[in-house]
Design a protein around this motif. Structure first.
Motif, PDB file in Angstrom:
ATOM      1  N   LEU A  70       0.822  -1.209   0.000  1.00 13.60           N
ATOM      2  CA  LEU A  70       0.000   0.000   0.000  1.00 13.60           C
ATOM      3  C   LEU A  70       0.861   1.266   0.000  1.00 13.60           C
ATOM      4  O   LEU A  70       0.543   2.244  -0.690  1.00 13.60           O
ATOM      5  N   VAL A  71       1.951   1.253   0.748  1.00 17.25           N
ATOM      6  CA  VAL A  71       2.857   2.409   0.760  1.00 17.25           C
ATOM      7  C   VAL A  71       3.456   2.608  -0.630  1.00 17.25           C
ATOM      8  O   VAL A  71       3.531   3.734  -1.149  1.00 17.25           O
ATOM      9  N   LEU A  75       2.208   1.572  -3.579  1.00 16.09           N
ATOM     10  CA  LEU A  75       1.168   2.026  -4.512  1.00 16.09           C
ATOM     11  C   LEU A  75       0.822   3.487  -4.293  1.00 16.09           C
ATOM     12  O   LEU A  75       0.643   4.250  -5.253  1.00 16.09           O
ATOM     13  N   TYR A  76       0.730   3.894  -3.024  1.00 16.27           N
ATOM     14  CA  TYR A  76       0.427   5.296  -2.728  1.00 16.27           C
ATOM     15  C   TYR A  76       1.520   6.205  -3.287  1.00 16.27           C
ATOM     16  O   TYR A  76       1.240   7.239  -3.893  1.00 16.27           O
ATOM     17  N   GLY A  77       2.768   5.805  -3.092  1.00 18.32           N
ATOM     18  CA  GLY A  77       3.873   6.628  -3.584  1.00 18.32           C
ATOM     19  C   GLY A  77       3.877   6.753  -5.094  1.00 18.32           C
ATOM     20  O   GLY A  77       4.163   7.821  -5.636  1.00 18.32           O
ATOM     21  N   VAL A 109       1.241   6.447  -7.156  1.00 17.50           N
ATOM     22  CA  VAL A 109       0.056   7.142  -7.652  1.00 17.50           C
ATOM     23  C   VAL A 109       0.012   8.596  -7.189  1.00 17.50           C
ATOM     24  O   VAL A 109      -0.284   9.509  -7.972  1.00 17.50           O
ATOM     25  N   ALA A 110       0.344   8.861  -5.935  1.00 11.53           N
ATOM     26  CA  ALA A 110       0.093  10.184  -5.360  1.00 11.53           C
ATOM     27  C   ALA A 110       1.254  11.159  -5.526  1.00 11.53           C
ATOM     28  O   ALA A 110       1.036  12.372  -5.521  1.00 11.53           O
ATOM     29  N   ARG A 111       2.455  10.692  -5.641  1.00 10.67           N
ATOM     30  CA  ARG A 111       3.611  11.600  -5.693  1.00 10.67           C
ATOM     31  C   ARG A 111       3.847  12.112  -7.105  1.00 10.67           C
ATOM     32  O   ARG A 111       3.609  11.415  -8.082  1.00 10.67           O
ATOM     33  N   LYS A 170       8.716   8.550  -6.855  1.00 10.24           N
ATOM     34  CA  LYS A 170       8.020   7.443  -7.516  1.00 10.24           C
ATOM     35  C   LYS A 170       8.940   6.232  -7.652  1.00 10.24           C
ATOM     36  O   LYS A 170       8.497   5.098  -7.488  1.00 10.24           O
ATOM     37  N   ALA A 188       9.178   4.560  -4.347  1.00  5.86           N
ATOM     38  CA  ALA A 188       7.925   3.835  -4.097  1.00  5.86           C
ATOM     39  C   ALA A 188       7.886   2.534  -4.886  1.00  5.86           C
ATOM     40  O   ALA A 188       7.398   1.504  -4.396  1.00  5.86           O
TER      41      ALA A 188
END
Length: 128
Positions: free
Chosen positions: A24-25, A27-29, A31-33, A39, A42
């Motif tokens: 999850l960390v 994927l968040y990195g 998608v969100a960064r 990236k 992540a």
């Protein structure tokens, strides 16, 4: 910790929980960064999650490493850990290090040419 919680939270469960958190960390990195270096980090976290998942799957309770020292005794295959997932994950680590090196080289080239590693700033410069 209660007995019921200890039953749920054993070492095998902890490995899978760690895998989910890392996944999850990562994927968040991705998608969100907006920064390409973040990236890339992540993506490395995501790769570590996959490696931990495969190693957790290959774990066998009460088994040992697949090295036979004594000759003449009957070998019980069920008492040894399968070495194939470990060998595959070692290969995955090598591939991960290689792709990270290539990606860092590309990021250096992008930074020198466009002066930024921000995705939005880079896209704005490319549209000009």
């Amino acid at each position: 910790m209660t007995d019921e919680m200890e039953g749920i939270w054993n070492s095998g469960t902890a490995e899978y929980f760690l895998t989910i958190v890392l996944l999850l960390v990562g994927l968040y990195g991705i998608v969100a960064r907006q920064h390409f270096l973040r990236k890339l980090m992540a993506m490395n976290i995501l790769q570590v999650a996959v490696i931990v998942f495969f190693i957790a799957l290959s774990a066998k309770s009460g088994a040992t490493v697949p090295v036979v020292i004594e000759d003449g005794h009957e070998i019980n295959v069920a008492s040894y850990v399968n070495p194939l997932p470990h060998a595959l994950m070692l290969t995955a680590i090598v591939v991960s290090v290689s792709t990270t090196g290539v990606a860092l080289a590309l990021l250096i080239r992008i930074r020198r040419r466009y002066g930024t590693l921000s995705e939005t700033a880079l896209l704005a410069k490319l549209r000009e």
